[in-house]
Design a protein around this motif. Structure first.
Motif, PDB file in Angstrom:
ATOM      1  N   LEU A   1     -20.668 -20.222 -81.526  1.00 21.70           N
ATOM      2  CA  LEU A   1     -20.911 -19.281 -80.429  1.00 21.70           C
ATOM      3  C   LEU A   1     -20.177 -17.986 -80.753  1.00 21.70           C
ATOM      4  N   ASP A   2     -20.790 -16.858 -80.416  1.00 20.25           N
ATOM      5  CA  ASP A   2     -20.143 -15.601 -80.783  1.00 20.25           C
ATOM      6  C   ASP A   2     -19.100 -15.179 -79.744  1.00 20.25           C
ATOM      7  N   CYS A   3     -18.426 -14.070 -80.047  1.00 19.57           N
ATOM      8  CA  CYS A   3     -17.248 -13.668 -79.279  1.00 19.57           C
ATOM      9  C   CYS A   3     -17.552 -13.422 -77.808  1.00 19.57           C
ATOM     10  N   ASP A   4     -18.717 -12.863 -77.522  1.00 22.68           N
ATOM     11  CA  ASP A   4     -19.026 -12.628 -76.110  1.00 22.68           C
ATOM     12  C   ASP A   4     -19.943 -13.699 -75.518  1.00 22.68           C
ATOM     13  N   GLY A   5     -20.157 -14.758 -76.281  1.00 26.89           N
ATOM     14  CA  GLY A   5     -20.788 -15.949 -75.717  1.00 26.89           C
ATOM     15  C   GLY A   5     -22.277 -15.838 -75.452  1.00 26.89           C
TER      16      GLY A   5
ATOM     17  N   CYS B   1     -15.935  -8.440 -86.234  1.00 26.74           N
ATOM     18  CA  CYS B   1     -15.673  -8.783 -84.822  1.00 26.74           C
ATOM     19  C   CYS B   1     -14.516  -7.980 -84.244  1.00 26.74           C
ATOM     20  N   HIS B   2     -14.695  -7.576 -82.986  1.00 30.88           N
ATOM     21  CA  HIS B   2     -13.657  -6.776 -82.322  1.00 30.88           C
ATOM     22  C   HIS B   2     -12.388  -7.586 -82.073  1.00 30.88           C
TER      23      HIS B   2
ATOM     24  N   CYS C   1     -18.268 -12.689 -85.737  1.00 35.15           N
ATOM     25  CA  CYS C   1     -18.216 -12.941 -84.289  1.00 35.15           C
ATOM     26  C   CYS C   1     -18.450 -14.412 -83.961  1.00 35.15           C
ATOM     27  N   PHE C   2     -19.023 -15.165 -84.890  1.00 39.87           N
ATOM     28  CA  PHE C   2     -19.354 -16.572 -84.615  1.00 39.87           C
ATOM     29  C   PHE C   2     -18.200 -17.488 -85.030  1.00 39.87           C
ATOM     30  N   TYR C   3     -17.060 -17.267 -84.418  1.00 36.90           N
ATOM     31  CA  TYR C   3     -15.864 -18.000 -84.845  1.00 36.90           C
ATOM     32  C   TYR C   3     -15.589 -19.236 -83.996  1.00 36.90           C
ATOM     33  N   ARG C   4     -16.335 -19.424 -82.916  1.00 37.79           N
ATOM     34  CA  ARG C   4     -16.131 -20.596 -82.067  1.00 37.79           C
ATOM     35  C   ARG C   4     -17.137 -21.682 -82.436  1.00 37.79           C
TER      36      ARG C   4
ATOM     37  N   TRP D   1     -15.139 -25.869 -77.608  1.00 42.62           N
ATOM     38  CA  TRP D   1     -15.319 -24.815 -78.598  1.00 42.62           C
ATOM     39  C   TRP D   1     -13.968 -24.567 -79.246  1.00 42.62           C
TER      40      TRP D   1
END
Lengths: 130, 130
Positions: free
Chosen positions: A75-79, B93-94, B100-103, B110
């Motif tokens: 899942l990405d950072c902002d979901g 990723c910010h 950004c897909f770190y989860r 997650w």
């Protein structure tokens, strides 16, 4: 909290899903899931999308055999976007190519950069994603 | 026909864009472009997205330096998703992570599967994608 509550569904209750080949990182396709599709994906261990054109669950490869066995879900950072690492049985694209992203911009033209490896007539129309 | 006429923009005039690291295939992020953003991307050779939250063009990395140099642009079979192969300067990723897909889903949770490699305070807030 349910693990699916971390996901930011859009106004239509959907989230874009990128399917990537777990073996070599090739991006195969992008499709959509609603909550029901994601739950079905997790229960089955194979990708189940939501077909926006048919407004129905779409178990990819159910009839053609071109299923995607899910290896990892990220899942990405902002979901609001999912990344699936999959083992693709056969080809991902309804055109018979391995990936749907087979057109590459070359100057002013899109050029086919990937061969057809499976006769699309052998792939059932019902597996064509929206 | 203009090369951009092959693209099926959605009802908001946008298309989802997957950014993938050209060096090793890591999927870095997903964002959106409108026609103007894509034209700016092609003119500049660096990814320019459309920020849905700010309703403005977003030249990724303009202030932080974390730009994405575009190596290849691919379009999918139904023309409604783009795949960018990029050379990512710094991190995508910010949060300071490469992707950004770190989860990653691990059972019911997650889990962060990627380290923070750049202090996010050194990355300007204005480059945070929508």
């Amino acid at each position: 909290m349910d693990r699916l509550d971390a996901i930011q569904w859009n106004a239509d209750g959907l989230v874009p899903v990128i399917a990537q080949d777990a073996s070599d990182g090739r991006v195969l396709m992008m499709a959509w899931m609603n909550r029901e599709a994601l739950e079905a994906t997790l229960a089955r261990g194979e990708a189940v999308y939501w077909s926006r054109s048919r407004q129905a669950l779409w178990h990819k490869g159910e009839t053609s055999g071109q299923v995607q066995v899910v290896r990892q879900l990220a899942l990405d950072c902002d979901g609001d976007t999912l990344l699936l690492a999959v083992d693709q049985r056969g080809v991902a694209c309804h055109t018979g190519r391995r990936s749907c992203f087979y057109r590459v911009l070359d100057g002013d033209e899109w050029k086919d950069a990937e061969p057809v490896v499976t006769d699309p007539q052998t792939l059932y129309g019902s597996t064509h994603h929206d």
